[in-house]
Scaffold this motif. Structure first.
Motif, PDB file in Angstrom:
ATOM      1  N   GLN A  84      -5.381  -0.254  -4.221  1.00 48.11           N
ATOM      2  CA  GLN A  84      -4.071   0.131  -4.060  1.00 48.11           C
ATOM      3  C   GLN A  84      -3.816   0.923  -2.763  1.00 48.11           C
ATOM      4  O   GLN A  84      -2.842   0.627  -2.171  1.00 48.11           O
ATOM      5  CB  GLN A  84      -3.353   0.903  -5.191  1.00 48.11           C
ATOM      6  N   ALA A  85      -4.716   1.995  -2.408  1.00 50.95           N
ATOM      7  CA  ALA A  85      -4.823   2.555  -1.245  1.00 50.95           C
ATOM      8  C   ALA A  85      -4.782   1.584   0.034  1.00 50.95           C
ATOM      9  O   ALA A  85      -3.916   1.786   0.758  1.00 50.95           O
ATOM     10  CB  ALA A  85      -5.868   3.698  -1.076  1.00 50.95           C
ATOM     11  N   GLY A  86      -6.065   0.736   0.087  1.00 49.12           N
ATOM     12  CA  GLY A  86      -5.945  -0.309   1.153  1.00 49.12           C
ATOM     13  C   GLY A  86      -4.808  -1.179   1.030  1.00 49.12           C
ATOM     14  O   GLY A  86      -4.274  -1.550   2.150  1.00 49.12           O
ATOM     15  N   GLU A  87      -4.199  -1.921  -0.045  1.00 49.66           N
ATOM     16  CA  GLU A  87      -3.274  -2.648  -0.218  1.00 49.66           C
ATOM     17  C   GLU A  87      -1.671  -1.783   0.528  1.00 49.66           C
ATOM     18  O   GLU A  87      -1.021  -2.553   1.108  1.00 49.66           O
ATOM     19  CB  GLU A  87      -2.911  -3.306  -1.309  1.00 49.66           C
ATOM     20  N   ALA A  88      -1.569  -0.828   0.276  1.00 47.45           N
ATOM     21  CA  ALA A  88      -0.589   0.287   0.490  1.00 47.45           C
ATOM     22  C   ALA A  88      -0.444  -0.031   1.953  1.00 47.45           C
ATOM     23  O   ALA A  88       0.798  -0.101   2.628  1.00 47.45           O
ATOM     24  CB  ALA A  88      -0.467   1.260   0.172  1.00 47.45           C
ATOM     25  N   VAL A  89      -1.584   0.328   2.662  1.00 45.59           N
ATOM     26  CA  VAL A  89      -1.625   0.481   4.200  1.00 45.59           C
ATOM     27  C   VAL A  89      -1.326  -0.912   5.049  1.00 45.59           C
ATOM     28  O   VAL A  89      -0.856  -1.443   5.675  1.00 45.59           O
ATOM     29  CB  VAL A  89      -2.894   1.152   4.833  1.00 45.59           C
ATOM     30  N   LEU A  90      -2.113  -2.153   4.135  1.00 48.21           N
ATOM     31  CA  LEU A  90      -2.001  -3.428   4.687  1.00 48.21           C
ATOM     32  C   LEU A  90      -0.792  -3.698   4.666  1.00 48.21           C
ATOM     33  O   LEU A  90      -0.430  -4.810   5.456  1.00 48.21           O
ATOM     34  CB  LEU A  90      -3.103  -4.136   3.946  1.00 48.21           C
ATOM     35  N   ARG A  91      -0.044  -3.688   3.612  1.00 42.17           N
ATOM     36  CA  ARG A  91       1.384  -4.361   3.291  1.00 42.17           C
ATOM     37  C   ARG A  91       2.627  -3.544   3.962  1.00 42.17           C
ATOM     38  O   ARG A  91       3.556  -4.018   4.034  1.00 42.17           O
ATOM     39  CB  ARG A  91       1.499  -4.469   1.897  1.00 42.17           C
ATOM     40  N   SER A 112      -7.869   4.401  13.853  1.00 38.94           N
ATOM     41  CA  SER A 112      -9.212   4.595  13.014  1.00 38.94           C
ATOM     42  C   SER A 112      -9.026   4.587  11.663  1.00 38.94           C
ATOM     43  O   SER A 112      -9.608   3.982  11.017  1.00 38.94           O
ATOM     44  CB  SER A 112     -10.151   5.631  13.645  1.00 38.94           C
ATOM     45  N   GLY A 113      -8.164   5.432  11.247  1.00 35.02           N
ATOM     46  CA  GLY A 113      -7.977   5.618   9.783  1.00 35.02           C
ATOM     47  C   GLY A 113      -7.218   4.371   9.196  1.00 35.02           C
ATOM     48  O   GLY A 113      -7.493   4.010   7.898  1.00 35.02           O
ATOM     49  N   ILE A 114      -6.307   3.734  10.031  1.00 33.17           N
ATOM     50  CA  ILE A 114      -5.900   2.337   9.402  1.00 33.17           C
ATOM     51  C   ILE A 114      -6.925   1.491   9.104  1.00 33.17           C
ATOM     52  O   ILE A 114      -7.088   0.761   8.078  1.00 33.17           O
ATOM     53  CB  ILE A 114      -4.968   1.775  10.434  1.00 33.17           C
ATOM     54  N   ASP A 125       7.229   7.442   7.519  1.00 32.48           N
ATOM     55  CA  ASP A 125       6.759   6.865   6.225  1.00 32.48           C
ATOM     56  C   ASP A 125       5.619   6.289   6.341  1.00 32.48           C
ATOM     57  O   ASP A 125       4.930   6.377   5.186  1.00 32.48           O
ATOM     58  CB  ASP A 125       7.950   5.822   6.020  1.00 32.48           C
ATOM     59  N   PHE A 126       5.267   5.450   7.398  1.00 34.92           N
ATOM     60  CA  PHE A 126       3.809   4.821   7.478  1.00 34.92           C
ATOM     61  C   PHE A 126       2.767   6.012   7.338  1.00 34.92           C
ATOM     62  O   PHE A 126       1.640   5.852   6.784  1.00 34.92           O
ATOM     63  CB  PHE A 126       3.834   4.082   8.718  1.00 34.92           C
ATOM     64  N   LEU A 127       2.948   6.969   8.330  1.00 37.85           N
ATOM     65  CA  LEU A 127       1.969   8.080   8.308  1.00 37.85           C
ATOM     66  C   LEU A 127       1.720   8.810   6.720  1.00 37.85           C
ATOM     67  O   LEU A 127       0.829   8.973   6.702  1.00 37.85           O
ATOM     68  CB  LEU A 127       2.275   9.193   9.296  1.00 37.85           C
ATOM     69  N   GLN A 128       2.941   8.975   6.307  1.00 43.69           N
ATOM     70  CA  GLN A 128       2.491   9.346   5.115  1.00 43.69           C
ATOM     71  C   GLN A 128       1.928   8.555   4.054  1.00 43.69           C
ATOM     72  O   GLN A 128       0.909   8.987   3.036  1.00 43.69           O
ATOM     73  CB  GLN A 128       4.106   9.292   4.202  1.00 43.69           C
ATOM     74  N   VAL A 129       2.118   7.271   4.023  1.00 47.38           N
ATOM     75  CA  VAL A 129       1.223   6.281   3.188  1.00 47.38           C
ATOM     76  C   VAL A 129      -0.125   6.233   3.605  1.00 47.38           C
ATOM     77  O   VAL A 129      -0.981   6.136   2.774  1.00 47.38           O
ATOM     78  CB  VAL A 129       1.961   4.708   3.209  1.00 47.38           C
ATOM     79  N   LEU A 130      -0.314   6.176   4.880  1.00 43.87           N
ATOM     80  CA  LEU A 130      -1.705   6.407   5.346  1.00 43.87           C
ATOM     81  C   LEU A 130      -2.462   7.482   4.979  1.00 43.87           C
ATOM     82  O   LEU A 130      -3.429   7.435   4.369  1.00 43.87           O
ATOM     83  CB  LEU A 130      -1.787   6.135   6.948  1.00 43.87           C
TER      84      LEU A 130
END
Length: 353
Positions: free
Chosen positions: A202-209, A166-168, A218-223
């Motif tokens: 940038q928040a959205g793009e960081a998760v998207l990319r 959901s957060g993603i 690492d992914f959870l940190q970025v999310l």
């Protein structure tokens, strides 16, 4: 010469890492948020209560308050209960409903709020808004930003995976929301706050990319960082515009038209964002967004969350009514039923090819 800067409302502490919860007491003390340790801790009877035994010994002077749900009445009762105490701060420990109740209660009694979320379901964990159920359905109430946000990635990993998904969806939908804001600027001259837009984008793009998955720290940190940045972006702009466009109008329409069948906030926002990107002619971006959402286990077609095509068409047609005054691609195109059906058919084919 004047210093041409502005103050940005943001937390004093943002601590995102595995094991962060174990250092909660020392973080609050070191930052002078609660040197005395006198805290009012709001918890649910679920994830928050389960963590109470773990951290209560480190907070010997805290008073614990169990919150029944996420209603306005729950938040008012919590405020009344903590008003008589002499606390340094309120800690919200749990999911989104508990955080929002704690936000509202802390604002009502004039205390700072420390947000300690146990899942990453949406960007409300650091936003200046408390969303609470009331007699009219659901309301959004303006509150100060949390003074601190502590996110333990070990706790996040233990939460049901649907919350991370959901957060993603909520984070990725920023990309569509900013495109809507830029559209409103071009067509209606609506002012864009460049800093807020940059943070949210940038928040959205960081998760998207990000190439990682739900099981990666690492992914959870970025999310987690993306959701915090989204909340701060809303504070900078003074409203939800950086993170809410056609994607969220579609989400609200699902909730209003089908309240007993609606999926999670982030699932609906992610689906809404992918479709909105297609509506504005960004077909490659829409396909890529849909691919990423699918990779993380999120829906990109209405049937994947139990809705027919006709029901989705009804949702899209109704969506502009959920946010009067907000201009998005939906208001811009002003599509009728048959037009939505035709475009949806093309969208479904495009993301499935």
């Amino acid at each position: 010469m004047p210093v041409l800067t502005r103050l940005i409302p943001s937390p004093v502490v943002v601590d995102i890492r595995p094991g962060a919860l174990d250092d909660l007491a020392s973080v609050l003390s070191d930052q002078r948020i609660s040197h005395s340790g006198k805290l009012a801790v709001a918890v649910s009877n679920g994830s928050g209560a389960q963590l109470r035994e773990r951290i209560a010994p480190a907070l010997p002077d805290a008073t614990w308050y169990e919150v029944g749900g996420g209603t306005l009445d729950d938040a008012i009762r919590l405020a009344g209960a903590i008003k008589a105490g002499h606390y340094d701060a309120v800690v919200g420990l749990g999911g989104g409903k508990i955080i929002d109740c704690a936000k509202f209660a802390a604002a009502r009694v004039g205390l700072p709020l420390v947000a300690v979320p146990t899942n990453l379901a949406h960007d409300g964990l650091c936003s200046p808004v408390a969303t609470l159920d009331n007699d009219a359905g659901r309301g959004s109430y303006g509150v100060p930003n949390p003074i601190a946000v502590v996110i333990d990635l070990d706790v996040i990993r233990d939460a049901p995976v649907r919350f991370v998904r959901s957060g993603i969806g909520d984070a990725v939908s920023n990309v569509s929301a900013i495109a809507d804001w830029e559209l409103a600027n071009r067509v209606n001259g609506e002012k864009i706050d460049g800093l807020a837009a940059a943070m949210a984008r940038q928040a959205g793009e960081a998760v998207l990319r990000h190439p990682g998955g739900i099981g990666d720290n690492d992914f959870l940190q970025v999310l987690a960082e993306a959701l915090v940045l989204s909340g701060i972006a809303m504070s900078v702009s003074g409203d939800s515009r950086p993170s809410s466009g056609a994607c969220h109008e579609i989400n609200h329409a699902f909730d209003l038209l089908f309240p007993k069948r609606a999926a999670s906030h982030g699932e609906q926002c992610g689906l809404g964002a992918a479709f909105a990107m297609y509506l504005r002619g960004a077909h490659e971006e829409s396909a890529y967004m849909a691919e990423v959402l699918h990779r993380h286990g999120l829906p990109v077609l209405p049937e994947e969350i139990g809705f027919t095509v006709d029901e989705f068409v009804q949702v899209v047609e109704f969506a502009p009514q959920t946010r009067p005054g907000r201009y998005t691609i939906l208001e811009h195109l002003d599509l009728k039923t048959n037009q939505i059906k035709d475009i949806y058919s093309d969208y479904a084919k495009a993301i499935s090819s």
